[in-house]
Scaffold this active site. Sequence first.
Site, PDB file in Angstrom:
ATOM      1  N   THR A 145      35.702  40.668  35.224  1.00  0.00           N
ATOM      2  CA  THR A 145      35.107  41.301  36.399  1.00  0.00           C
ATOM      3  C   THR A 145      33.605  41.081  36.367  1.00  0.00           C
ATOM      4  OG1 THR A 145      35.066  43.425  35.215  1.00  0.00           O
ATOM      5  CG2 THR A 145      36.937  43.004  36.649  1.00  0.00           C
ATOM      6  N   ASP A 203      38.893  50.870  35.574  1.00  0.00           N
ATOM      7  CA  ASP A 203      40.248  51.396  35.409  1.00  0.00           C
ATOM      8  C   ASP A 203      41.064  51.167  36.677  1.00  0.00           C
ATOM      9  OD1 ASP A 203      39.289  52.287  32.982  1.00  0.00           O
ATOM     10  OD2 ASP A 203      38.919  54.323  33.709  1.00  0.00           O
TER      11      ASP A 203
END
Length: 309
Positions: free
Chosen positions: A219, A251
């Site tokens: 990411t 998450d």
Amino acid sequence: MSVFILGSYAKALVMTADRIPLAGETLIGQDFRQTWGGKGSDMAVQAARLGADVSYAGVVGDDAFGHEFVSLMQQEGVNIQALTLSAELPTGAGLIIKDNEARNIIVVDMGANKLFTPALVDQALPQLKQSNVALAQLEIPLETALYGLRKAKDLGKTTILNPAPARNLRGIDLSAIDYLTPNETEARVALGLEPDDARSNREIADLLLETGCKYVVMTLGDAGSAVFSHNDTQEIPPCKVDVVDSNGAGDSFNAALAVALDEGQPIAEAILLANATAALCCTDWETVPSYRYRADVDAFMKTMLVAEE
């Protein structure tokens, strides 16, 4: 069709003060709040809200915070047959002080999460066998996370390891991991490097792939995400939003990725769903209160397609 989470939970106790206190100093704070914490808990809630059948294995204390967690899981429709309540250690907890400039200090006691052993993974095999995807993070003992994912791989499941909180994984066999999902900083720490190591993300991914994992899904914040295999790089664009609070976005991303893979989506489409889900999370405060349902994410993705046209 379901997602199995090797979970962690910690109650978050948060207060705001005018500034961060010095050693030995007492300040008057305000806006005390209690909220849900723990990467495993966050992932379970987000995956359930995206429509997956979710099973959770982990350990909390047999105390008020632990019982609150049980209620949360029941409210979200998460299967907690593999959850252990223990009187040996209290439920994990984090003490957080934030100041008016958005800085903070955090002290976390992982508590009962430390009691999550490979033996408890074995007890959870009935739930694992019914799942398609197994997802773990590192707020539980590394031995347990890797043992659980190895068991999942032996059963033919898709496996995801989110290496956070970041730790050095170099020299550790990650061949049971299909998707390793660090952010840019975690990717470097996982190699024993400085968090700001200047090597390119492709070079970092190549080193991570030497651990045996099949793919590195990195990411990249407002630059989106990238998928690295030994022979290919796919860049997945970001979803633009006005960011209010990015807490819990990682998450949210991992949960959505697990759900999409459970549904059989190709990796590029799976990561696009994960990007969109994490982006929406950033438009509101805290973790669980900011996690959106599948209808919200689908509607958001449709608006993105219209904007591109």
